[in-house]
Enzyme design. Structure first.
Site, PDB file in Angstrom:
ATOM      1  N   ARG A  35     -27.225  33.688 -69.216  1.00  0.00           N
ATOM      2  CA  ARG A  35     -25.974  34.405 -69.565  1.00  0.00           C
ATOM      3  C   ARG A  35     -25.870  34.685 -71.059  1.00  0.00           C
ATOM      4  O   ARG A  35     -24.774  34.617 -71.629  1.00  0.00           O
ATOM      5  CB  ARG A  35     -24.733  33.607 -69.134  1.00  0.00           C
ATOM      6  CG  ARG A  35     -24.547  33.479 -67.660  1.00  0.00           C
ATOM      7  CD  ARG A  35     -23.777  34.667 -67.079  1.00  0.00           C
ATOM      8  NE  ARG A  35     -23.789  34.554 -65.634  1.00  0.00           N
ATOM      9  CZ  ARG A  35     -22.876  33.887 -64.945  1.00  0.00           C
ATOM     10  NH1 ARG A  35     -21.850  33.362 -65.550  1.00  0.00           N
ATOM     11  NH2 ARG A  35     -22.979  33.801 -63.643  1.00  0.00           N
ATOM     12  N   ARG A  39     -19.663  37.512 -71.961  1.00  0.00           N
ATOM     13  CA  ARG A  39     -18.346  37.554 -72.604  1.00  0.00           C
ATOM     14  C   ARG A  39     -18.225  36.794 -73.904  1.00  0.00           C
ATOM     15  O   ARG A  39     -17.255  36.966 -74.626  1.00  0.00           O
ATOM     16  CB  ARG A  39     -17.290  37.067 -71.611  1.00  0.00           C
ATOM     17  CG  ARG A  39     -17.022  38.098 -70.540  1.00  0.00           C
ATOM     18  CD  ARG A  39     -16.265  37.497 -69.395  1.00  0.00           C
ATOM     19  NE  ARG A  39     -17.057  36.457 -68.770  1.00  0.00           N
ATOM     20  CZ  ARG A  39     -16.649  35.714 -67.764  1.00  0.00           C
ATOM     21  NH1 ARG A  39     -15.446  35.857 -67.293  1.00  0.00           N
ATOM     22  NH2 ARG A  39     -17.438  34.804 -67.239  1.00  0.00           N
ATOM     23  N   ARG A  48     -18.167  46.740 -72.520  1.00  0.00           N
ATOM     24  CA  ARG A  48     -18.151  46.432 -71.099  1.00  0.00           C
ATOM     25  C   ARG A  48     -17.152  47.281 -70.312  1.00  0.00           C
ATOM     26  O   ARG A  48     -17.391  47.628 -69.163  1.00  0.00           O
ATOM     27  CB  ARG A  48     -17.888  44.932 -70.968  1.00  0.00           C
ATOM     28  CG  ARG A  48     -17.492  44.376 -69.664  1.00  0.00           C
ATOM     29  CD  ARG A  48     -18.612  44.295 -68.659  1.00  0.00           C
ATOM     30  NE  ARG A  48     -18.097  43.537 -67.545  1.00  0.00           N
ATOM     31  CZ  ARG A  48     -17.224  44.017 -66.673  1.00  0.00           C
ATOM     32  NH1 ARG A  48     -16.809  45.260 -66.784  1.00  0.00           N
ATOM     33  NH2 ARG A  48     -16.773  43.272 -65.698  1.00  0.00           N
ATOM     34  N   ASP A  84     -26.763  41.191 -61.628  1.00  0.00           N
ATOM     35  CA  ASP A  84     -26.163  40.003 -61.027  1.00  0.00           C
ATOM     36  C   ASP A  84     -26.910  39.683 -59.738  1.00  0.00           C
ATOM     37  O   ASP A  84     -27.495  40.577 -59.119  1.00  0.00           O
ATOM     38  CB  ASP A  84     -24.667  40.219 -60.726  1.00  0.00           C
ATOM     39  CG  ASP A  84     -23.964  38.888 -60.494  1.00  0.00           C
ATOM     40  OD1 ASP A  84     -23.518  38.272 -61.485  1.00  0.00           O
ATOM     41  OD2 ASP A  84     -23.899  38.439 -59.340  1.00  0.00           O
ATOM     42  N   TYR A 159     -22.683  32.346 -50.906  1.00  0.00           N
ATOM     43  CA  TYR A 159     -21.641  33.338 -51.214  1.00  0.00           C
ATOM     44  C   TYR A 159     -21.262  34.153 -49.984  1.00  0.00           C
ATOM     45  O   TYR A 159     -20.089  34.436 -49.746  1.00  0.00           O
ATOM     46  CB  TYR A 159     -22.096  34.275 -52.337  1.00  0.00           C
ATOM     47  CG  TYR A 159     -22.010  33.651 -53.716  1.00  0.00           C
ATOM     48  CD1 TYR A 159     -20.798  33.175 -54.201  1.00  0.00           C
ATOM     49  CD2 TYR A 159     -23.134  33.522 -54.517  1.00  0.00           C
ATOM     50  CE1 TYR A 159     -20.707  32.597 -55.467  1.00  0.00           C
ATOM     51  CE2 TYR A 159     -23.051  32.947 -55.789  1.00  0.00           C
ATOM     52  CZ  TYR A 159     -21.834  32.491 -56.250  1.00  0.00           C
ATOM     53  OH  TYR A 159     -21.739  31.918 -57.487  1.00  0.00           O
TER      54      TYR A 159
HETATM   55  O1  CP3 Z   1     -27.279  37.176 -69.528  1.00  0.00           O
HETATM   56  C1  CP3 Z   1     -27.725  36.959 -68.377  1.00  0.00           C
HETATM   57  O2  CP3 Z   1     -28.014  35.827 -67.956  1.00  0.00           O
HETATM   58  C2  CP3 Z   1     -28.055  38.156 -67.513  1.00  0.00           C
HETATM   59  C3  CP3 Z   1     -27.127  38.609 -66.582  1.00  0.00           C
HETATM   60  C4  CP3 Z   1     -26.662  37.757 -65.415  1.00  0.00           C
HETATM   61  C5  CP3 Z   1     -25.329  37.822 -64.938  1.00  0.00           C
HETATM   62  N1  CP3 Z   1     -25.242  37.089 -63.788  1.00  0.00           N
HETATM   63  C6  CP3 Z   1     -24.266  38.589 -65.584  1.00  0.00           C
HETATM   64  C7  CP3 Z   1     -22.864  38.242 -65.304  1.00  0.00           C
HETATM   65  C8  CP3 Z   1     -27.364  36.915 -64.552  1.00  0.00           C
HETATM   66  C9  CP3 Z   1     -28.804  36.482 -64.627  1.00  0.00           C
HETATM   67  C10 CP3 Z   1     -26.457  36.512 -63.522  1.00  0.00           C
HETATM   68  C11 CP3 Z   1     -26.850  35.693 -62.383  1.00  0.00           C
HETATM   69  C12 CP3 Z   1     -25.817  35.048 -61.588  1.00  0.00           C
HETATM   70  N2  CP3 Z   1     -24.668  35.595 -61.101  1.00  0.00           N
HETATM   71  C13 CP3 Z   1     -25.907  33.723 -61.105  1.00  0.00           C
HETATM   72  C14 CP3 Z   1     -27.066  32.809 -61.342  1.00  0.00           C
HETATM   73  C15 CP3 Z   1     -26.976  32.151 -62.648  1.00  0.00           C
HETATM   74  C16 CP3 Z   1     -25.904  31.076 -62.722  1.00  0.00           C
HETATM   75  O3  CP3 Z   1     -24.941  31.298 -63.440  1.00  0.00           O
HETATM   76  O4  CP3 Z   1     -26.045  30.064 -62.043  1.00  0.00           O
HETATM   77  C17 CP3 Z   1     -24.763  33.464 -60.353  1.00  0.00           C
HETATM   78  C18 CP3 Z   1     -24.407  32.175 -59.671  1.00  0.00           C
HETATM   79  C19 CP3 Z   1     -23.990  34.657 -60.352  1.00  0.00           C
HETATM   80  C20 CP3 Z   1     -22.695  34.909 -59.674  1.00  0.00           C
HETATM   81  C21 CP3 Z   1     -21.664  35.214 -60.684  1.00  0.00           C
HETATM   82  N3  CP3 Z   1     -21.502  36.454 -61.270  1.00  0.00           N
HETATM   83  C22 CP3 Z   1     -20.710  34.334 -61.268  1.00  0.00           C
HETATM   84  C23 CP3 Z   1     -20.534  32.877 -60.906  1.00  0.00           C
HETATM   85  C24 CP3 Z   1     -19.987  35.068 -62.229  1.00  0.00           C
HETATM   86  C25 CP3 Z   1     -18.939  34.564 -63.203  1.00  0.00           C
HETATM   87  C26 CP3 Z   1     -17.561  34.867 -62.821  1.00  0.00           C
HETATM   88  C27 CP3 Z   1     -16.661  34.721 -64.030  1.00  0.00           C
HETATM   89  O5  CP3 Z   1     -16.066  35.739 -64.413  1.00  0.00           O
HETATM   90  O6  CP3 Z   1     -16.596  33.623 -64.600  1.00  0.00           O
HETATM   91  C28 CP3 Z   1     -20.488  36.390 -62.215  1.00  0.00           C
HETATM   92  C29 CP3 Z   1     -20.069  37.503 -63.081  1.00  0.00           C
HETATM   93  C30 CP3 Z   1     -20.972  37.760 -64.231  1.00  0.00           C
HETATM   94  N4  CP3 Z   1     -22.314  37.982 -64.074  1.00  0.00           N
HETATM   95  C31 CP3 Z   1     -20.619  37.886 -65.594  1.00  0.00           C
HETATM   96  C32 CP3 Z   1     -21.803  38.196 -66.284  1.00  0.00           C
HETATM   97  C33 CP3 Z   1     -21.966  38.498 -67.744  1.00  0.00           C
HETATM   98  C34 CP3 Z   1     -19.237  37.746 -66.211  1.00  0.00           C
HETATM   99  C35 CP3 Z   1     -18.229  38.683 -65.696  1.00  0.00           C
HETATM  100  C36 CP3 Z   1     -17.989  40.011 -66.398  1.00  0.00           C
HETATM  101  O7  CP3 Z   1     -18.437  40.292 -67.526  1.00  0.00           O
HETATM  102  O8  CP3 Z   1     -17.256  40.798 -65.779  1.00  0.00           O
END
Ligand code: CP3
Length: 358
Positions: A35, A39, A48, A84, A159
């Protein structure tokens, strides 16, 4: 089919990240952050926009820009594609939303055998062409490897079955135990999707892949072995011919590390619960390790972060095959200046004899 001779990874064979994945000696310990694009970066919040993250991912020039932001700011040794883990399942029509502050949600969760029909084969060139477009933009811009990725079948299944992030994974475990034939069919479809997605990212130019089994740590080693391992193993098997490093990551997986390595990973990522010397012992000498500073530590003052980061480096013992990372994703409230200092520390002290003398 291995990757073609003009694949970007051939030009990057001296990359410290790729060398560490292969357990070769490096000049400095490579570092990137799960990540890292997100944010915590003001430049991310600026570009974004207000829409869903899935819309941002569907816009290749925006997704490429977001992927590049942490490379510019931190000088990390690898880029991770901005996408994602739920993108492929959503793209084949199993509707998933990603709600800010919550995570992936599904209005009509997976309940029974009839839902298997909702999971067709992924055709990456058609269903997720925008992801491949983003990869292509990036490999022209980057001078570090791009890591492609997919969600592991268990984590995606959770999920789809729970319909939202879950602490207990109770419905998932219940389906797994009581409907094991449906479970294995579901895992097979999700494995096929992960394989197709990661292969397409590598052919578009990614130099490594990471399988995120973020929630596998919810399982006992026995359940993991019976219900998950064969599927994740097949995923790694079916990527082997590509010849790029394959990483495997989950949270709370201390008791699963040996199995996660045995599944066929070249690199196993661990969270902060198990020190890296012990992680190394569990994954065995043939597997590189990635991690494992607690992301919450990065919310502290620099001297605290510095002390704990040195502890990670000390536990890794200067041996080949360590990629420095956090034990999970960067928390949104992290001060980017701390991560800048952390990269600097890992690069300058990562192989320091006093840190690794133990
Ligand atoms: O920078 C990176 O790592 C690359 C991009 C990336 C994202 N998600 C962007 C993202 C990667 C590799 C993921 C994988 C992902 N998504 C995982 C596996 C990694 C981990 O965290 O264990 C999982 C479980 C997800 C599912 C997911 N997507 C979650 C739990 C969330 C967070 C929700 C929140 O808002 O707290 C997301 C959304 C997400 N994916 C964000 C980002 C930057 C944040 C939300 C946004 O900007 O709108």
């Amino acid at each position: 089919m291995s990757i073609p001779n003009d694949h970007p990874s051939h030009k990057l064979h001296e990359s410290s990240y790729l060398r560490a994945c292969r357990r070769q000696e490096v000049d400095r310990v490579p570092v990137w952050f799960q990540r890292q694009a997100g944010r915590s970066l003001p430049e991310y919040r600026n570009v974004r926009g207000a829409g869903s993250i899935l819309e941002a991912i569907e816009n290749p020039s925006l997704a490429a820009e977001i992927t590049l932001q942490p490379i510019r700011r931190y000088g990390v040794d690898a880029a991770i594609l901005f996408s994602d883990i739920v993108v492929p399942v959503n793209a084949i029509g199993f509707q998933v939303d990603v709600i800010p502050g919550i995570g992936p949600t599904v209005d009509q969760p997976f309940r029974d055998k009839t839902d298997l029909k909702r999971l067709r084969v992924l055709e990456p060139e058609v269903d997720t062409s925008y992801v491949l477009e983003t990869v292509k933009i990036l490999v022209d811009e980057l001078d570090v490897p791009l890591i492609g990725f997919a969600g592991a079948p268990f984590t995606i299944a959770s999920y789809l079955i729970e319909g939202q992030p879950s602490r207990t994974h109770a419905r998932t475990k219940s389906l797994m135990q009581s409907e094991s034939s449906i479970w294995h069919d579901l895992m097979e479809s999700l494995s096929d999707i992960a394989i197709a997605s990661m292969r397409s990212q590598v052919f578009a130019g990614a130099s490594a892949v990471q399988l995120f089994d973020s929630w596998a740590g919810a399982l006992s080693a026995d359940d993991y072995k019976n219900y998950v391992f064969p599927h994740s193993q097949r995923v790694f098997d079916e990527l082997k011919d590509l010849g790029v490093p394959r990483a495997h990551f989950g949270v709370g997986t201390g008791e699963l590390l040996t199995l996660m390595s045995d599944a066929g990973a070249d690199v196993v990522g661990a969270d902060w619960r198990v020190p890296l010397d012990e992680v190394r012992r569990r994954v065995g000498p043939g597997t590189a390790v990635q991690g494992n500073l607690d992301p919450a530590v990065c919310l502290a003052e620099w001297p605290v972060v510095e002390r704990q980061a040195r502890e990670v480096l000390r536990a890794s013992n200067g041996k080949p095959g360590h990629i420095f990372n956090l034990g999970h994703g960067v928390l949104p409230e992290t001060d980017p200046a701390i991560l800048e200092q952390l990269v600097e520390l890992v690069h300058t002290e990562g192989l320091h004899p006093e840190l690794s003398a133990r």
